[in-house]
Every structure is written in C-alpha cells, then in structure tokens.
Design a protein around this motif. Structure first.
Motif, PDB file in Angstrom:
ATOM      1  N   LEU A 195       0.829  -1.206   0.000  1.00  0.00           N
ATOM      2  CA  LEU A 195       0.000   0.000   0.000  1.00  0.00           C
ATOM      3  C   LEU A 195       0.864   1.257   0.000  1.00  0.00           C
ATOM      4  CD1 LEU A 195      -2.780   1.340   0.218  1.00  0.00           C
ATOM      5  CD2 LEU A 195      -2.572   1.142   2.715  1.00  0.00           C
ATOM      6  N   VAL A 196       1.907   1.265   0.834  1.00  0.00           N
ATOM      7  CA  VAL A 196       2.760   2.453   0.935  1.00  0.00           C
ATOM      8  C   VAL A 196       3.572   2.648  -0.338  1.00  0.00           C
ATOM      9  CG1 VAL A 196       4.679   3.496   2.195  1.00  0.00           C
ATOM     10  CG2 VAL A 196       2.867   2.336   3.441  1.00  0.00           C
ATOM     11  N   VAL A 197       4.089   1.561  -0.912  1.00  0.00           N
ATOM     12  CA  VAL A 197       4.871   1.663  -2.145  1.00  0.00           C
ATOM     13  C   VAL A 197       4.025   2.216  -3.286  1.00  0.00           C
ATOM     14  CG1 VAL A 197       6.008   0.291  -3.935  1.00  0.00           C
ATOM     15  CG2 VAL A 197       6.548  -0.110  -1.551  1.00  0.00           C
ATOM     16  N   SER A 198       2.745   1.915  -3.265  1.00  0.00           N
ATOM     17  CA  SER A 198       1.857   2.354  -4.349  1.00  0.00           C
ATOM     18  C   SER A 198       1.518   3.829  -4.277  1.00  0.00           C
ATOM     19  CB  SER A 198       0.556   1.540  -4.315  1.00  0.00           C
ATOM     20  OG  SER A 198       0.814   0.152  -4.383  1.00  0.00           O
ATOM     21  N   VAL A 199       1.808   4.472  -3.154  1.00  0.00           N
ATOM     22  CA  VAL A 199       1.453   5.884  -2.981  1.00  0.00           C
ATOM     23  C   VAL A 199       2.677   6.748  -3.269  1.00  0.00           C
ATOM     24  CG1 VAL A 199       0.582   7.611  -1.372  1.00  0.00           C
ATOM     25  CG2 VAL A 199      -0.239   5.260  -1.226  1.00  0.00           C
ATOM     26  N   PRO A 200       2.606   7.724  -4.164  1.00  0.00           N
ATOM     27  CA  PRO A 200       3.753   8.594  -4.462  1.00  0.00           C
ATOM     28  C   PRO A 200       4.095   9.503  -3.291  1.00  0.00           C
ATOM     29  CG  PRO A 200       1.811   9.350  -5.637  1.00  0.00           C
ATOM     30  CD  PRO A 200       1.441   8.037  -5.006  1.00  0.00           C
ATOM     31  N   GLU A 201       5.341   9.978  -3.275  1.00  0.00           N
ATOM     32  CA  GLU A 201       5.802  10.794  -2.155  1.00  0.00           C
ATOM     33  C   GLU A 201       5.005  12.075  -1.980  1.00  0.00           C
ATOM     34  OE1 GLU A 201       7.721   9.560  -4.495  1.00  0.00           O
ATOM     35  OE2 GLU A 201       9.565   8.671  -3.697  1.00  0.00           O
ATOM     36  N   PHE A 202       4.643  12.715  -3.107  1.00  0.00           N
ATOM     37  CA  PHE A 202       3.940  13.993  -2.976  1.00  0.00           C
ATOM     38  C   PHE A 202       2.576  13.809  -2.325  1.00  0.00           C
ATOM     39  CE2 PHE A 202       2.270  12.548  -7.052  1.00  0.00           C
ATOM     40  CZ  PHE A 202       0.942  12.938  -7.002  1.00  0.00           C
ATOM     41  N   PHE A 215       9.113  11.721   7.959  1.00  0.00           N
ATOM     42  CA  PHE A 215       7.995  10.778   7.882  1.00  0.00           C
ATOM     43  C   PHE A 215       7.683  10.431   6.431  1.00  0.00           C
ATOM     44  CE2 PHE A 215       3.410  10.216   7.238  1.00  0.00           C
ATOM     45  CZ  PHE A 215       3.199   9.065   7.997  1.00  0.00           C
ATOM     46  N   THR A 216       7.649  11.430   5.559  1.00  0.00           N
ATOM     47  CA  THR A 216       7.337  11.197   4.148  1.00  0.00           C
ATOM     48  C   THR A 216       8.378  10.302   3.491  1.00  0.00           C
ATOM     49  OG1 THR A 216       6.283  13.370   4.034  1.00  0.00           O
ATOM     50  CG2 THR A 216       6.868  12.312   1.950  1.00  0.00           C
ATOM     51  N   LEU A 217       9.650  10.600   3.706  1.00  0.00           N
ATOM     52  CA  LEU A 217      10.714   9.812   3.087  1.00  0.00           C
ATOM     53  C   LEU A 217      10.787   8.416   3.694  1.00  0.00           C
ATOM     54  CD1 LEU A 217      13.499  12.539   2.900  1.00  0.00           C
ATOM     55  CD2 LEU A 217      12.225  11.572   0.990  1.00  0.00           C
ATOM     56  N   THR A 218      10.548   8.312   4.995  1.00  0.00           N
ATOM     57  CA  THR A 218      10.651   7.023   5.672  1.00  0.00           C
ATOM     58  C   THR A 218       9.594   6.046   5.174  1.00  0.00           C
ATOM     59  OG1 THR A 218      11.598   8.034   7.649  1.00  0.00           O
ATOM     60  CG2 THR A 218      10.596   5.873   7.918  1.00  0.00           C
ATOM     61  N   CYS A 219       8.410   6.530   4.886  1.00  0.00           N
ATOM     62  CA  CYS A 219       7.332   5.632   4.454  1.00  0.00           C
ATOM     63  C   CYS A 219       7.739   4.818   3.239  1.00  0.00           C
ATOM     64  CB  CYS A 219       6.072   6.450   4.148  1.00  0.00           C
ATOM     65  SG  CYS A 219       5.191   7.023   5.607  1.00  0.00           S
ATOM     66  N   VAL A 220       8.245   5.495   2.215  1.00  0.00           N
ATOM     67  CA  VAL A 220       8.601   4.804   0.977  1.00  0.00           C
ATOM     68  C   VAL A 220       9.829   3.926   1.173  1.00  0.00           C
ATOM     69  CG1 VAL A 220       9.231   5.124  -1.443  1.00  0.00           C
ATOM     70  CG2 VAL A 220       7.593   6.664  -0.371  1.00  0.00           C
ATOM     71  N   ILE A 221      10.836   4.433   1.895  1.00  0.00           N
ATOM     72  CA  ILE A 221      12.074   3.668   2.084  1.00  0.00           C
ATOM     73  C   ILE A 221      11.811   2.412   2.895  1.00  0.00           C
ATOM     74  CG2 ILE A 221      14.367   3.732   3.124  1.00  0.00           C
ATOM     75  CD1 ILE A 221      14.483   6.666   2.474  1.00  0.00           C
ATOM     76  N   VAL A 222      11.053   2.538   3.972  1.00  0.00           N
ATOM     77  CA  VAL A 222      10.768   1.375   4.823  1.00  0.00           C
ATOM     78  C   VAL A 222      10.017   0.313   4.030  1.00  0.00           C
ATOM     79  CG1 VAL A 222       9.359   0.613   6.768  1.00  0.00           C
ATOM     80  CG2 VAL A 222      10.867   2.562   7.027  1.00  0.00           C
ATOM     81  N   ALA A 223       9.050   0.726   3.234  1.00  0.00           N
ATOM     82  CA  ALA A 223       8.271  -0.242   2.470  1.00  0.00           C
ATOM     83  C   ALA A 223       9.146  -1.006   1.486  1.00  0.00           C
ATOM     84  CB  ALA A 223       7.144   0.480   1.729  1.00  0.00           C
ATOM     85  N   GLN A 224       9.984  -0.302   0.738  1.00  0.00           N
ATOM     86  CA  GLN A 224      10.864  -0.961  -0.230  1.00  0.00           C
ATOM     87  C   GLN A 224      11.862  -1.881   0.468  1.00  0.00           C
ATOM     88  OE1 GLN A 224      10.934  -0.985  -3.466  1.00  0.00           O
ATOM     89  NE2 GLN A 224       9.714   0.743  -4.169  1.00  0.00           N
TER      90      GLN A 224
END
Length: 318
Positions: free
Chosen positions: A142-149, A190-199
């Motif tokens: 779910l998190v990977v599917s959401v763009p950073e912006f 928080f924004t950057l961590t979401c995508v990095i943690v998911a990947q």
C-alpha cells in the motif's frame, strides 16, 4: 582477499566510472535541451535581441556545445563545476551552503528508516505465512503504491492543518532545541521514511526467506538448532549481501524523494537548489547538482556490490 574478489571489485569500479561519464554526458545534453534561455530570463521579456545576444556572449553561451561540454567536463574532473549564470557565485559555494542540510535530512531519515525496515523485514520472514506477515506485506504494498507527494500532502493536512502538531514548512533557522528539531524534521522524515521502509522491508524479507530455504539451514534444523540460532547464525549472515543491496536500492529512492520533499516543505537543501536552478535556467548549477545526485546513487550501488561480493562465502573461500 583472493584474486577473484579483487578482479570483481576492480570490474565494479571501472563500470561505475564509465557509468558516471555516461551520466555526465547525458546530464549535459539534457540540460542544454531545456526550453528557455538564462539570458532571456535575466533580462526579461522586453529585452532586445541585441541585448540578449550580448549577455549570451558574456556568459559564454555562444560557444559551440561540444566545446562547452569538453570545458565543463574538464573543470568537473578537477572539482570546479563553474559559476552560477544568475548571480556569478561559484556553484561549489552554493552547493556547500546547502549540502549540510540535505545530508542532515538524509541521515535522520536513514537513522529512522533502516532499523524499522530491517526489523519489519526480518520478523516478517521469520513469521512467514502468519497474519503478521500478511499485514506487513499488505502495508508495504500500500505504501509503495502511494507517491511521495501524496504522502507529504496527506501528512500536512493531518498533522499540520488539522492537528497543528508540526509546521507545514521546514524552516531550519527556527530551531532552538530538540523539540524544535523534531517539529521541523517530522513531516519530511515521515514522508521519506514511508517509501524507504516499504521498499527495504520487502526486499529484506525476500532475501532472508531465500536464505532460510537453503540446504545449510535445513541441515541446521535437522541438527536441532533453535529458531533464533538458525536465523542469527546461519541465515542472516548469508543474507548480508542481498540485504545490503536492499538498503542501497531503497536509499537510492531517498535521492528522488528528497527532490519532492524539499520542494513541498520548502526545505533549504540541494534538491531545492536544483529546482530553483531549473526555474532560472542556471545550467552550471543544475548540472552540478544533478551530477551530485547521480554520483551519490552510484556510490550506494557500488557499496552494495562490494558488500555482496565480500559477503559471498563461495567467493571468500575460493
């Protein structure tokens, strides 16, 4: 270190240098294809063609592109990216004034994201097929599917607009203590961590599951080794290489995400500087910052390759 490892490392180094040269050429070509002209931007729409031509000559923009490319590449190799076309300040000075801010943001993000991602990936691999594993898998997808912006926009709406816990913009000049630092960095991190943690969590889980399915782990199970010993002493050390690749690959997303995050939160970093350079058609600034991001990405990938080669037990014992 045996000869095979040395040859592999040398091959990776040569490949990285060749890739860096190719990227430098691509950056120069693409930036020169940007629409608009810095001379026109500086003089305004009402400037006469003669004034624009004179300023272009003064800035050296009338020189043939190939000659400018060789000059730029030569100065870049010696560590001189040139001067800003907008204000005449050395590009190295402009980058130096912002580099610490970007490194601070990246460091805080990595400090938060890497332990969380490794913990999620390792525990999900150990509990493979359980409800916990399915929840982690669904959450990361779910998190990977959401763009950073979009993550940044939702975070601003919730935490800055409605809850008013943190400011919507990250102003470093207002930091007076640890609480202010947390408030300033909360939303960007928080924004950057979401995508990095998911990947990273997904790739760590896959690497550890592959190690747990190997024959030496099956042998350890037959010998009666405990679950903790199997994971910590047998599977995890042999998964260091793939996990290092997962960390490097995930942190490379940090470089792209920083551009979006610094722009949205008006964070005074390298990415914001590059965006401002694109807006003013400041080619030396855009080229230098782009090469900085590309170089950082190649360093991360090279470190991951080195870790994978050195951690490979078959190569170490040959």
């Amino acid at each position: 270190m045996n000869g095979m490892i040395g040859r592999l490392l040398l091959t990776r180094l040569v490949a990285a240098l060749m890739t860096l040269w190719f990227v430098a050429t691509a950056v120069f070509v693409i930036t020169n294809l940007l629409p608009g002209d810095v001379a026109q931007e500086l003089l305004g729409q009402s400037a006469t063609p003669e004034a624009v031509a004179g300023l272009r000559k003064a800035l050296g923009l009338d020189v043939p592109p190939f000659q400018r490319y060789l000059s730029w590449l030569g100065h870049l190799v010696t560590g001189d990216p040139g001067k800003s076309l907008v204000n005449g300040v050395p590009v190295a000075t402009l980058i130096g004034s912002r580099l610490g801010n970007s490194l601070l943001l990246a460091g805080v993000t990595a400090l938060v994201a890497i332990p969380v991602a490794l913990a999620l990936g390792i525990t999900a691999a150990v509990a493979r097929g359980s409800t916990y594993d399915r929840i982690v898998g669904a959450g990361t997808i779910l998190v990977v599917s959401v763009p950073e912006f979009l993550v940044a926009s939702v975070a601003v709406l919730i935490f800055a607009v409605h809850l008013k816990w943190v400011p919507a913009l990250s102003q470093l000049g207002r930091i007076d203590g640890m609480l202010d630092m947390i408030r300033v960095f909360a939303l960007p991190v928080f924004t950057l961590t979401c995508v990095i943690v998911a990947q990273m969590a997904r790739m760590t889980r896959a690497a550890l599951i592959d190690a747990l399915s190997s024959s030496y782990v099956e042998m350890a199970i037959l010998k009666g080794a405990s679950r903790a010993r199997i994971v910590l002493y047998h599977a995890l050390p042999n998964a260091i290489g793939p996990i290092a690749n997962a960390i490097a690959f995930s942190l490379s997303f940090l470089l792209g995400g920083v551009i979006i995050v610094e722009t949205i939160f008006n964070y005074p970093g390298i990415a914001k500087l590059m965006v401002d350079g694109v807006a003013t058609r400041d080619l030396p600034l855009v080229q230098a910052t782009a090469m900085l991001f590309c170089g950082a990405y190649l360093i991360l990938v090279a470190l991951a390759d080195i870790a994978a080669i050195v951690a490979n037990p078959r190569l170490r014992h040959q």
